[in-house]
Design an enzyme around this catalytic site. Sequence first.
Site, PDB file in Angstrom:
ATOM      1  CD1 TRP A   1     -10.746  77.539  19.928  1.00 31.70           C
ATOM      2  CD2 TRP A   1     -11.758  76.024  20.900  1.00 31.70           C
ATOM      3  NE1 TRP A   1     -12.060  77.975  20.281  1.00 31.70           N
ATOM      4  CE2 TRP A   1     -12.499  77.269  20.775  1.00 31.70           C
ATOM      5  CE3 TRP A   1     -12.106  74.774  21.990  1.00 31.70           C
ATOM      6  CZ2 TRP A   1     -13.936  76.658  21.325  1.00 31.70           C
ATOM      7  CZ3 TRP A   1     -13.493  75.160  22.408  1.00 31.70           C
ATOM      8  CH2 TRP A   1     -14.363  76.165  22.146  1.00 31.70           C
TER       9      TRP A   1
ATOM     10  CE  LYS B   1     -16.526  77.510  16.136  1.00 30.43           C
ATOM     11  NZ  LYS B   1     -15.525  76.636  16.582  1.00 30.43           N
TER      12      LYS B   1
ATOM     13  CG  ASP C   1      -9.934  72.294  15.993  1.00 26.68           C
ATOM     14  OD1 ASP C   1     -10.295  71.939  15.091  1.00 26.68           O
ATOM     15  OD2 ASP C   1      -9.695  72.606  17.276  1.00 26.68           O
TER      16      ASP C   1
HETATM   17  C1  LIG Z   1     -15.047  76.555  18.567  1.00 27.51           C
HETATM   18  C2  LIG Z   1     -14.276  75.648  18.143  1.00 27.51           C
HETATM   19  C3  LIG Z   1     -13.614  74.209  18.437  1.00 27.51           C
HETATM   20  C4  LIG Z   1     -15.214  74.265  19.696  1.00 27.51           C
HETATM   21  O1  LIG Z   1     -16.090  72.752  18.764  1.00 27.51           O
HETATM   22  P1  LIG Z   1     -17.303  72.225  19.633  1.00 27.51           P
HETATM   23  O2  LIG Z   1     -17.762  71.629  18.274  1.00 27.51           O
HETATM   24  O3  LIG Z   1     -17.859  73.320  20.597  1.00 27.51           O
HETATM   25  O4  LIG Z   1     -16.934  71.705  20.649  1.00 27.51           O
HETATM   26  C5  LIG Z   1     -12.804  73.378  18.823  1.00 27.51           C
HETATM   27  N1  LIG Z   1     -11.657  74.076  18.243  1.00 27.51           N
HETATM   28  C6  LIG Z   1     -11.251  74.876  17.106  1.00 27.51           C
HETATM   29  C7  LIG Z   1     -10.622  75.710  16.480  1.00 27.51           C
HETATM   30  C8  LIG Z   1     -12.917  75.833  17.582  1.00 27.51           C
HETATM   31  O5  LIG Z   1     -13.277  77.233  16.359  1.00 27.51           O
END
Ligand SMILES: *Cc1c(COP(=O)(O)O)cnc(C)c1O
Length: 361
Positions: free
Chosen positions: A105, A196, A172
Amino acid sequence: MLIYNNMKKYNFNAGPSILPREVIEQTAQAVQDFNGIGLSILEISHRSKDFQPVIPEAEALFKELLDIPEGYSVIFLGGGASLEFCMIPFNFMEKKAVYLNTGTWANKAMKEAKLFGEAVEIASSKDRNYCYVPKNYEIPTDADYFHITTNNTIYGTEIRRDIDSPIPLIADMSSDIFSRPVDVSKYACIYGGAQKNLAPSGVSFVIVKNDALGKVSRTIPTMLDYRTHIENGSMFNTPPVLPIYSALCTLRWIKEQGGVPEMQRRAAARAELLYGEIDRNKMFRGTADVEDRSYMNIDFVMSDEYKELEAEFMAFATSKGMVGIKGHRSIGGFRASCYNALPLEAVQALVDCMKEFEKNH
Ligand SMILES: *Cc1c(COP(=O)(O)O)cnc(C)c1O
């Protein structure tokens, strides 16, 4: 927990992933009949008086639960965390930004920033397949921001503290939001996809320091400008109403359960139980360096002597009701995602499975 075919399912899915049962039920209820108005939340205006309070309450709960200081806004957007990978440089990068490369990511985020200017990888853990979080790097002071991924959903590492950065810090937090108290004042922006730890997919959250915006000279398309969404209370266009409503239900649930400190206590209890067994049981080993282990995504493999039993353990665990423990293809083995809504009982069931498998061999 649901029971299908007389068997309990323990949901370790990595994302979309487990939500509190109450949240699923309240979401289902809103789809059937929202607030007892005889209409579904799916078929009313986002500007109707019934939907109208949803976003302000979700915003207020975000601020309350994370103790967000004055001067920050909370917005809800479509597009997932992946859209934020480009919105971050659009809104914050004039010339140069630095990124900590802790896995998939982080790389995807950095790739987007390269479209806008100089995106510098300040440190990387690629040399050991991202099994640790790089340390001992120096953050350059001539960059516009420093970007980190606090929890590496795939590789099972986590930065569980708020680092000091001399330049605006952007994180993030897709997979660890609300799992620990955060000192928001140390960040210019915190963002993530909801699927998540918070809600169904389809919405992302962005916590942004208002005075960190408006410092870039480029023209920003209206929809990609955070200020548009702040000024319009996440209602510039039609927002993802159902995932936002579910997020609100999760936020209420977190508050009822005792808030973020209680989520942190539960996360630590789950992690101690599972890592304890991984370290004790000779058939398994963890993949992340101990000091950087994630509380949210617990990655493990069969130890070398038992490698050939991987498929057998997978089948055994599945027969005992474990769901979603297959490791990500980039590291193999197993991954137990232990998000906020996962009861300790589920982790105990997985641990019992590991003990029984050991006994049988
Ligand atoms: C799942 C995830 C993403 C991507 O998320 P989307 O909503 O599918 O774009 C980005 N960063 C992390 C840390 C993730 O776990």
